[in-house]
Scaffold this active site. Structure first.
Site, PDB file in Angstrom:
ATOM      1  N   TRP A 113     -35.655  30.532 116.196  1.00  0.00           N
ATOM      2  CA  TRP A 113     -36.049  30.746 114.804  1.00  0.00           C
ATOM      3  C   TRP A 113     -35.029  31.608 114.063  1.00  0.00           C
ATOM      4  O   TRP A 113     -34.547  32.604 114.590  1.00  0.00           O
ATOM      5  CB  TRP A 113     -37.409  31.436 114.748  1.00  0.00           C
ATOM      6  CG  TRP A 113     -37.797  31.944 113.394  1.00  0.00           C
ATOM      7  CD1 TRP A 113     -37.438  33.135 112.820  1.00  0.00           C
ATOM      8  CD2 TRP A 113     -38.612  31.282 112.432  1.00  0.00           C
ATOM      9  NE1 TRP A 113     -37.975  33.268 111.564  1.00  0.00           N
ATOM     10  CE2 TRP A 113     -38.714  32.133 111.296  1.00  0.00           C
ATOM     11  CE3 TRP A 113     -39.279  30.059 112.405  1.00  0.00           C
ATOM     12  CZ2 TRP A 113     -39.454  31.789 110.163  1.00  0.00           C
ATOM     13  CZ3 TRP A 113     -40.019  29.728 111.272  1.00  0.00           C
ATOM     14  CH2 TRP A 113     -40.097  30.581 110.173  1.00  0.00           C
TER      15      TRP A 113
ATOM     16  N   ASN B 119     -34.575  33.176 109.852  1.00  0.00           N
ATOM     17  CA  ASN B 119     -34.997  33.169 108.449  1.00  0.00           C
ATOM     18  C   ASN B 119     -34.032  33.968 107.584  1.00  0.00           C
ATOM     19  O   ASN B 119     -32.867  33.594 107.485  1.00  0.00           O
ATOM     20  CB  ASN B 119     -36.473  33.556 108.287  1.00  0.00           C
ATOM     21  CG  ASN B 119     -36.877  34.904 108.828  1.00  0.00           C
ATOM     22  OD1 ASN B 119     -36.846  35.129 110.038  1.00  0.00           O
ATOM     23  ND2 ASN B 119     -37.306  35.803 107.963  1.00  0.00           N
ATOM     24  N   ASP B 120     -34.460  35.037 106.958  1.00  0.00           N
ATOM     25  CA  ASP B 120     -33.717  35.665 105.868  1.00  0.00           C
ATOM     26  C   ASP B 120     -32.285  36.051 106.221  1.00  0.00           C
ATOM     27  O   ASP B 120     -32.025  36.622 107.291  1.00  0.00           O
ATOM     28  CB  ASP B 120     -34.413  36.956 105.428  1.00  0.00           C
ATOM     29  CG  ASP B 120     -35.870  36.774 105.075  1.00  0.00           C
ATOM     30  OD1 ASP B 120     -36.384  35.654 105.242  1.00  0.00           O
ATOM     31  OD2 ASP B 120     -36.499  37.758 104.660  1.00  0.00           O
TER      32      ASP B 120
ATOM     33  N   SER C 269     -36.039  42.627 107.018  1.00  0.00           N
ATOM     34  CA  SER C 269     -34.886  42.411 106.142  1.00  0.00           C
ATOM     35  C   SER C 269     -34.363  43.698 105.508  1.00  0.00           C
ATOM     36  O   SER C 269     -35.086  44.683 105.364  1.00  0.00           O
ATOM     37  CB  SER C 269     -35.251  41.418 105.033  1.00  0.00           C
ATOM     38  OG  SER C 269     -35.533  40.155 105.586  1.00  0.00           O
TER      39      SER C 269
ATOM     40  N   GLU D 188     -40.706  39.979  97.399  1.00  0.00           N
ATOM     41  CA  GLU D 188     -39.905  40.123  98.603  1.00  0.00           C
ATOM     42  C   GLU D 188     -38.413  40.036  98.250  1.00  0.00           C
ATOM     43  O   GLU D 188     -38.032  39.485  97.226  1.00  0.00           O
ATOM     44  CB  GLU D 188     -40.245  39.014  99.603  1.00  0.00           C
ATOM     45  CG  GLU D 188     -41.649  39.078 100.164  1.00  0.00           C
ATOM     46  CD  GLU D 188     -41.825  38.138 101.333  1.00  0.00           C
ATOM     47  OE1 GLU D 188     -42.173  38.633 102.418  1.00  0.00           O
ATOM     48  OE2 GLU D 188     -41.629  36.914 101.180  1.00  0.00           O
TER      49      GLU D 188
END
Length: 575
Positions: free
Chosen positions: A60, A62-63, A123, A243
């Site tokens: 995985w 993401n950001d 993040s 976010e």
């Protein structure tokens, strides 16, 4: 807020500028049973893995976190689960590059090891101090599952790869308390910091109070002891959690990027917010009052989810940085999957990064322009093209000689006869809904015309990126769509159609379209980057060498195709 003694503060600075801290100890908690996969569990046949977009070999992602350039090397950090293809066990993975296209992976930069981040390293952003030294601010999850803000610095500043990072012993530096009224479960994602004329540093952190989104402002004289301001930099009603905020200046009269701390009368400011409720990144352009520390969007800059977006498709949690080597501002964005979680686990990975984009202010001053970085053009090989021609209604022409599943395509159109344009209905306020109702298979007057990409030989599957032109009183409205409704015979995928109105005058300007096609990604740029739409698609027939590319026109009126250039794209070296 965490505080420290004056002695400890100077101890930190002497270590940072001298010998460094004790190295981080990588540790993390496994959260759920789905997150243990060995390399051997990955599928051998991977038709949806990309060729020149950034993605790790498995698991995985993401950001994007804290992208920056240091000693001539580009650094990219990102949220990563080392144990599976679903979210969890989040660490900061780290890769470096000399060209933003080909990447070398390194060991994780930040992993849970302190009480202030023991339940996750979420993040954050990097800031380059005036002396050239990088600092990372990031959100940690503490033992009570509160979201707090922490700091990490390189152990060895002479190492251009920045392979080891150390954490400040005083972490957390910013945290929710009973006195500051911060929502402990909605306080995350610190931005790149900027320095004011008073010498103090500023940073904003995303938050909310009920449905009110907040960009909470903190100030610091030394980058360690931070004080919450009495008011946020900006707030928005009924927008939900903000976010991954991003706040940066852009030049009014140049496409050249500027440093986040730049000051001048020829600057506008951009505030980008990632809305947790809708998973959209929207932005406003406005003014920053450096005395009051407040941001005010320009009149007409819509300050909610119906306003301007970086991308009208799959694109979230974006982050920019200033590239001082080439004086440009670079945008990164996460492209999540449109397949099911079960499919993600089966293929052994989830998440891709968009091609980094150069961003600057349009000459109108009302929106940003985005364009793939120039370095990506070095991946072009085996050019193909179609000569200028008239595309009559109902026609399509195949673009041959290239690998259509891994390509870069540029096409432009010139309209000379507008009599066929349909009348615009003033109730058509939602472009995405309009694109769904008037998809690529729905014949119109002027349009749909554009590209059919990742198409199967028998046209059972295709993704269409196209324009439609409508007449609105004495002017014309251009609609740009990315239609995924027929992208795959597998109906377990999300095949949502995306769209946006494109601010181009087709009477006096050509309509241009560029699409970056990469197996399961179609990134499209309309009008020179005024509208960007990214799609995830998973064809079952139009894969690898079985994919085809067409220019098409399904309208009743003819359109002039003035340019079509296409290239196969070399595979980037990423992992």
């Amino acid at each position: 807020m965490a505080t420290s003694s004056h002695c400890l503060l100077w101890f930190f600075f002497s270590l940072f500028f001298g010998h460094g801290f004790v190295p981080l100890e990588a540790s993390h908690q496994v959260y759920i049973h789905l997150q243990n996969q060995s390399p051997s569990s990955l599928k051998t046949h991977q038709p949806y893995r990309t060729g020149y977009h950034f993605q790790p070999r498995k698991n995985w992602m993401n950001d994007p976190n804290g992208p920056m350039i240091y000693k001539g090397l580009y650094h990219f950090f990102y949220q990563y689960n080392p144990r599976g293809a679903v979210w969890g066990n989040i660490v900061w993975a780290h890769s470096t590059s000399t060209d933003l296209v080909n990447w070398t992976p390194h060991k994780y930069a930040i992993s849970p090891s302190q009480p202030a981040d023991i339940n996750g390293c979420w993040s954050g952003s990097a800031t380059i101090l005036p002396n050239g030294k990088p600092v990372i601010l990031y959100t940690g999850i503490d033992p009570q599952n509160k979201q707090v803000q922490n700091m990490a610095v390189p152990k060895n500043l002479s190492d251009p790869f920045l392979l080891e990072w150390t954490k400040l012993p005083q972490n957390p530096l910013m945290e929710p308390t009973t006195s500051n009224s911060i929502n402990a479960s909605s306080f995350r994602d610190p931005t790149t910091a900027w320095q004011g004329t008073d010498g103090r540093w500023r940073v904003i952190i995303g938050s909310k109070i009920k449905r009110k989104g907040l960009a909470i402002l903190y100030r610091s004289k030394d980058f360690v002891r931070w004080t919450k301001a009495q008011h946020p930099l900006h707030s928005g009603k009924n927008t939900g959690m903000w976010e991954c905020p991003d706040f940066f200046p852009v030049s009014i009269n140049s496409s050249t990027g500027v440093d986040t701390s730049s000051i001048g009368k020829t600057l506008k400011y951009v505030l980008k917010l990632s809305l947790d409720d809708t998973k959209h990144d929207y932005y406003t352009i406005g003014s920053y009052n450096r005395v009051k520390d407040t941001y005010v969007p320009d009149k007409g800059s819509v300050d909610n989810d119906s306003g301007l977006r970086y991308d009208y498709g799959k694109f979230y949690a974006s982050k920019t940085f200033f590239d001082n080597a080439k004086n440009r501002r670079i945008l990164w964005g996460w492209i999540n999957e449109s397949s099911s979680v079960e499919h993600d686990i089966e293929k052994g990975w989830s998440g891709v990064q968009a091609i980094p984009r150069n961003v600057w202010l349009d000459k109108s001053g009302k929106q940003l322009l985005q364009w793939p970085i120039a370095e990506i053009e070095k991946q072009r090989i085996k050019p193909g093209h179609l000569s200028s021609r008239e595309l009559k209604g109902g026609s399509k022409v195949e673009v041959g000689g290239i690998t259509a599943s891994q390509a870069d395509v540029e096409i432009s159109f010139k309209i000379s006869d507008f009599e066929k344009a349909e009348v615009f209905d003033e109730s058509w306020s939602n472009p995405q809904l309009l694109c769904s109702q008037k998809g690529a298979s729905v014949k119109g007057g002027l349009g749909p015309f554009g590209l059919m990409v990742l198409a199967s030989k028998g046209m059972e599957e295709y993704t269409a990126v196209f324009f439609r032109i409508f007449k609105r009183q004495t002017k014309y409205v251009v609609l740009m769509c990315s239609d995924q409704s027929r992208s795959s015979l597998d109906n377990d995928n999300d095949k949502t159609t995306y769209g946006a109105f494109l601010n181009v005058d087709p009477v006096h300007e050509k309509l241009s379209l560029r699409s970056l096609i990469d197996h399961s990604i179609v990134e499209s740029f309309g009008g020179g980057g005024k509208v960007c739409i990214t799609a995830r698609v998973y064809p079952t027939l139009a894969i690898d060498g079985e994919a085809h590319l067409y220019a098409f026109n399904k309208g009743t009126g003819s359109v002039g195709m003035t340019t079509l250039r296409a290239w196969s794209m070399k595979k980037a070296k990423i992992n």
